[in-house]
Design an enzyme around this catalytic site. Sequence first.
Site, mmCIF file in Angstrom:
data_model
loop_
_atom_site.group_PDB
_atom_site.id
_atom_site.type_symbol
_atom_site.label_atom_id
_atom_site.label_comp_id
_atom_site.label_asym_id
_atom_site.label_seq_id
_atom_site.Cartn_x
_atom_site.Cartn_y
_atom_site.Cartn_z
ATOM 1 C CE LYS A 127 -14.812 56.208 -7.558
ATOM 2 N NZ LYS A 127 -15.824 57.072 -8.105
ATOM 3 C CE LYS A 154 -13.721 56.302 -11.608
ATOM 4 N NZ LYS A 154 -13.939 57.698 -12.031
#
Length: 444
Positions: free
Chosen positions: A108, A208
């Site tokens: 991420k 995220k």
Amino acid sequence: MKEQKTIGIGFIGFGTVGQGVWKHLNAQRETLEARLGVKISFPRIAVKNINRKRDVVVPAGVLTDDPMSVVNDPAVTIVCELMGGTEEAKDYTLAALKLGKVVVTANKALIYKSGRELFDAVSKFGGHYYFEASVAGAIPIIKTLREGLVANRFASIAGIINGTCNYILSRMEAEGKSYEEILEDAKSLGYVEQDDSLDLDGWDAFHKAVILAFLAHGKWVSEDDALVEGIRQVTLEDMHRARDFGYRIKLIGMIRRDFKTGAMSVGVYPALIPLDKTLARVDGVYNAIKLSGDVAGTTILIGRGAGRDATSSAVISDIVDAMIGIRDNAHKFLTKQDLEACKRLGESARMATMDEICSKFYLRISVVDEPGILVGVYNVFAQNNVSIARVITYEHPGERRGTVTMATYPTSEAIMEKVTAELEALPQVRTKPLLLRIYESTRE
Ligand code: HSE
């Protein structure tokens, strides 16, 4: 009979997650091969140290310490980048995408930092980038957004998307222990990222949230346009005070979009969640994401947000999708068309101003305990036109200090920033007040 295609899966990075993927993929290999009508092979795995002892046994000759040899191996069609980090991982990912290969990742931080460039490479060179495992561990949130709930526009996506912080906060509350004590435990259990700021200061959750915001709204959000706060300032006392008001404190990621004005916002912060809401009851390393769609209404997904097996589950789901894409020569993700569609979505979005981002707020104010103290505090609220919903004051026997906790009615971030600064400037206020947001659920 038609000959089955062999699909080669290569690994760059073979640590906890890589070995988990290997183990579970091998355990399911026969079933998957039968189901997909393809043969799976593992031609090459790049590791830092070939001689290190591992939990899984790989065939001789497969290991290499040269990641580029995985990328360039003609037998490797799917490159699993599971090395982490944002520099070398980017080089290998770009190199694989430039060769038109498929890259599967859980990285991420890399997507946040270099997503635009990597996605451009997808558009330009025709490779594919799959990253289900980058958000919320085992929860199939990306698939849900893109497939199951594709009919929806999302006014809000809110969730607990950092397992480590949720673990720390849950244990502090359950065991009545301090942040420092539980943090030490979490570190010794290997739950905290090497750079602990990623977890504790909210950055991992922010990365995220940015990925989800891009997929849902087509806009890349940078940290300059977002509110990002971690859990370091949350005390056990705050948890008790939040309980007194009927809330629990959780670190949440919040993505909001107003489809009338185009304003969208992304934030990560510790928030007070009403006790009767599902998110308030999600504990430990579990993650939960609540999607408010205009067609489906509310959908809540709960699952393990971190750890070898949870992440492996999501990586394998991507590998299977990639194999179907290769078998049929028709990938579902991430394609040039996807990116163009996202771009169009993003054209009507703009970042909300601090005046537009509204919620209820909680404040903890430490004051000198003397008569009339609350008058000055109340005046700040009145002068800024902020309505107070609840107040509880606490004494600290034997000390000349008190704690005032307050919940407000909805107001804006901009106004509360001013209120907090004015409170801090009052002579009777001892330290900078703690300001937390109160999460308000839509339909649930
Ligand atoms: N540090 C991350 C978390 C790992 O706690 O959620 C999974 O992304």
